[in-house]
Design a protein around this motif. Structure first.
Motif, PDB file in Angstrom:
ATOM      1  N   LEU A  19       0.836  -1.196   0.000  1.00 45.79           N
ATOM      2  CA  LEU A  19       0.000   0.000   0.000  1.00 45.79           C
ATOM      3  C   LEU A  19       0.872   1.248   0.000  1.00 45.79           C
ATOM      4  O   LEU A  19       1.758   1.389   0.867  1.00 45.79           O
ATOM      5  CB  LEU A  19      -0.899   0.003   1.237  1.00 45.79           C
ATOM      6  N   PRO A  20       0.683   2.169  -0.941  1.00 42.97           N
ATOM      7  CA  PRO A  20       1.521   3.372  -0.980  1.00 42.97           C
ATOM      8  C   PRO A  20       1.409   4.207   0.289  1.00 42.97           C
ATOM      9  O   PRO A  20       2.361   4.895   0.682  1.00 42.97           O
ATOM     10  CB  PRO A  20       1.008   4.126  -2.213  1.00 42.97           C
ATOM     11  N   GLU A  21       0.241   4.127   0.949  1.00 39.41           N
ATOM     12  CA  GLU A  21       0.064   4.888   2.189  1.00 39.41           C
ATOM     13  C   GLU A  21       0.995   4.417   3.299  1.00 39.41           C
ATOM     14  O   GLU A  21       1.232   5.142   4.272  1.00 39.41           O
ATOM     15  CB  GLU A  21      -1.384   4.775   2.678  1.00 39.41           C
ATOM     16  N   LEU A  22       1.527   3.189   3.158  1.00 40.44           N
ATOM     17  CA  LEU A  22       2.402   2.620   4.189  1.00 40.44           C
ATOM     18  C   LEU A  22       3.857   2.546   3.727  1.00 40.44           C
ATOM     19  O   LEU A  22       4.665   1.843   4.328  1.00 40.44           O
ATOM     20  CB  LEU A  22       1.907   1.219   4.566  1.00 40.44           C
ATOM     21  N   ALA A  23       4.189   3.286   2.697  1.00 43.87           N
ATOM     22  CA  ALA A  23       5.530   3.200   2.113  1.00 43.87           C
ATOM     23  C   ALA A  23       6.623   3.551   3.111  1.00 43.87           C
ATOM     24  O   ALA A  23       7.729   3.005   3.048  1.00 43.87           O
ATOM     25  CB  ALA A  23       5.625   4.116   0.892  1.00 43.87           C
ATOM     26  N   ASP A  24       6.335   4.461   4.032  1.00 47.38           N
ATOM     27  CA  ASP A  24       7.349   4.895   4.989  1.00 47.38           C
ATOM     28  C   ASP A  24       7.209   4.225   6.349  1.00 47.38           C
ATOM     29  O   ASP A  24       7.912   4.592   7.302  1.00 47.38           O
ATOM     30  CB  ASP A  24       7.279   6.422   5.160  1.00 47.38           C
ATOM     31  N   ALA A  25       6.296   3.267   6.441  1.00 47.41           N
ATOM     32  CA  ALA A  25       6.056   2.589   7.721  1.00 47.41           C
ATOM     33  C   ALA A  25       7.094   1.505   7.965  1.00 47.41           C
ATOM     34  O   ALA A  25       7.846   1.101   7.068  1.00 47.41           O
ATOM     35  CB  ALA A  25       4.653   1.987   7.728  1.00 47.41           C
ATOM     36  N   ASN A  26       7.143   1.014   9.187  1.00 46.18           N
ATOM     37  CA  ASN A  26       7.962  -0.156   9.498  1.00 46.18           C
ATOM     38  C   ASN A  26       7.579  -1.294   8.544  1.00 46.18           C
ATOM     39  O   ASN A  26       6.398  -1.471   8.230  1.00 46.18           O
ATOM     40  CB  ASN A  26       7.721  -0.576  10.951  1.00 46.18           C
ATOM     41  N   PRO A  27       8.550  -2.076   8.038  1.00 46.24           N
ATOM     42  CA  PRO A  27       8.230  -3.145   7.084  1.00 46.24           C
ATOM     43  C   PRO A  27       7.151  -4.112   7.568  1.00 46.24           C
ATOM     44  O   PRO A  27       6.381  -4.639   6.754  1.00 46.24           O
ATOM     45  CB  PRO A  27       9.580  -3.852   6.893  1.00 46.24           C
ATOM     46  N   ALA A  28       7.078  -4.341   8.868  1.00 43.09           N
ATOM     47  CA  ALA A  28       6.050  -5.243   9.380  1.00 43.09           C
ATOM     48  C   ALA A  28       4.654  -4.660   9.178  1.00 43.09           C
ATOM     49  O   ALA A  28       3.707  -5.381   8.835  1.00 43.09           O
ATOM     50  CB  ALA A  28       6.287  -5.544  10.862  1.00 43.09           C
TER      51      ALA A  28
END
Length: 359
Positions: A19-28
Motif C-alpha cells: 500500500l503506498p500509504e504505508l511506504a514509509d512505515a515499518n516493514p512489518a
C-alpha cells in the motif's frame, strides 16, 4: 494463489502491491497492510493456506472474516529468530504477535520436518499437538539436477580443477556464514571456497562477513564471493562442480538448499540442527556436524570454537577424499528424488486439507 510483489503474469496467481500509504512505515506494518488486501479478497474459498508470518496475518484474518479453516505451513518460527529484531526493530514484536495469533487459531499446522513440529509445540504450548502434522518440503528434481557448465564457471571466476566448497544462501545470522568463513581458514590450501551469498539482513552482518572474507583472502587464494542473486542454471552449475556443499546454519527447519545440492549430486556437510538430519544422512549423503546450542532461541553454539573446528574437519575430510564425496553426492540425488518429490508432498498436503474440512 495470492502473493506479494504486485501483479504477476501467471495463470491463477494474484499479486498485491504494498500500500503506498504505508511506504514509509515499518516493514512489518507494510506487510500487514498487504495481508489485509488479501484477506478481503478470498470470499468463496473453502480453506485458506498461508506460509510464514508474512502471510499468516492474511490467512488468520481471512479465516475469521469468511468463516473458513486456516492451514499454516511452518517453515520458520519468530521466537527462534531473535536476531530479526536487528532488522525489524519493533516490527519483530509485531511479527511475533502475528505468528502467535495465527498459530493458536489455525485449524492445522503443517511442519516441514519433525524437528520443526517439536519447535512449534515448544514455542506455542497451547497449540493442540494433534493439529500439527509433518509434511516435508520438496524440490523439482528436473529443475535441480547435475549439469556441468564450464562457461558459467569461467565467467564467475570458479576453477573446475580444484576441490570446491560451495555455499549458497542469504547473509543472515540463521545461515551461519561467519562460522564457515572461520572454518575455511583451516582448510587445505588447494581447496577453493565459493560463496554465492547476498541479500544481507543488516549492515552489521554485512560488515562482519566482508571483514572475514578480506581476512581470509590475506592467507589463501581461491576465495570466490558472488554477491549477486544468480539464476537457477548458474546455481546448478556451481553445485554440479562442488566437491562438497556447506550448510553451516544454526537454525534450519528443513534446509531445502541441502535438497537442491543433493539433487545436483553434491555431497553435503551440514549442521546437525533442526530438520537437517531428516534430509542429510550422515555417512551416506554427507557429514553432519554436531552442535550444542544456547537455549535462548538464538541458535548460537555453546562453544563456537569447537563448532568451527568440527566444521573444518568435516569439510577437510570431504575434500581429501573426492571419490567418497562423489559417491555421497550420487546417494544424495537418489534420496532427494525418492523421498522429497512434490507429487508425494502434494498428496500428503491434500490429506491435511481433507482432515480439517471433514472435522
Amino acid at each position: 494463489m495470492r502473493c506479494f510483489g504486485g501483479p504477476r503474469d501467471e495463470a491463477g496467481t494474484t499479486g498485491y502491491r504494498d500500500l503506498p500509504e504505508l511506504a514509509d512505515a515499518n516493514p512489518a506494518i507494510s506487510t500487514m497492510g498487504t495481508d489485509l488486501q488479501m484477506a478481503g479478497d478470498i470470499a468463496g474459498a473453502d480453506l485458506v493456506h498461508s506460509h510464514t508470518w508474512y502471510a499468516n496475518f492474511g490467512g488468520h484474518v481471512g479465516s475469521l472474516l469468511n468463516g473458513i479453516p486456516h492451514v499454516i505451513s511452518a517453515h520458520s518460527l519468530e521466537p527462534l529468530r531473535p536476531w530479526k529484531a536487528e532488522q525489524l526493530g519493533g516490527g519483530y514484536r509485531l511479527s511475533s504477535f502475528v505468528e502467535r495469533s495465527a498459530y493458536e487459531g489455525a485449524a492445522a499446522i503443517i511442519a516441514v520436518s519433525a524437528g520443526m513440529r517439536a519447535d512449534v509445540l515448544r514455542s506455542y504450548p497451547s497449540v493442540d499437538p494433534d493439529r500439527v502434522k509433518v509434511v516435508h518440503n520438496g524440490i523439482d528434481s528436473t529443475d535441480w539436477a547435475r549439469k556441468e557448465d564450464p562457461a558459467v564457471l569461467e565467467r564467475l571466476g570458479v576453477s573446475s580443477e580444484r576441490p570446491s566448497v560451495v555455499f549458497v544462501g542469504r547473509i543472515t545470522r540463521q545461515k551461519g556464514l561467519p562460522y564457515l568463513l572461520r572454518a575455511a581458514a583451516k582448510l587445505p590450501p588447494e581447496v577453493q571456497l565459493v560463496l554465492a551469498a547476498g541479500a544481507p539482513d543488516t549492515p552489521e552482518i554485512k560488515a562482519e562477513v566482508e571483514a572475514l572474507i578480506d581476512e581470509l583472502k590475506k592467507t589463501r587464494d581461491g576465495v570466490v564471493w558472488i554477491a549477486d542473486m544468480l539464476p537457477r542454471n548458474e546455481v546448478v552449475a556451481l553445485l554440479s562442480n562442488a566437491t562438497v556443499f556447506a550448510c553451516p546454519s544454526i537454525y534450519e527447519p528443513l534446509g531445502i538448499v541441502n535438497l537442491e545440492a543433493m539433487a545436483c549430486e553434491a555431497a553435503v556437510v551440514a549442521t546437525a540442527t533442526g530438520g537437517i538430519p531428516e534430509v542429510v544422512v550422515d555417512g551416506e549423503t554427507g557429514w553432519l556436524v554436531p552442535i550444542e546450542q544456547v537455549e535462548d532461541g538464538s541458535g548460537t553454539p555453546v562453544d563456537p570454537d569447537t563448532f568451527v573446528d568440527d566444521l573444518a574437519a568435516a569439510l577437510t575430510e570431504a575434500c581429501s577424499d573426492p571419490a567418497r564425496a562423489r559417491a555421497f553426492g550420487q546417494a544424495g540425488r537418489r534420496r532427494a528424488v525418492e523421498h522429497f518429490s512434490w507429487a508425494s508432498i502434494g498428496d500428503k498436503t491434500l490429506e491435511v486439507y481433507r482432515s480439517v474440512l471433514d472435522s
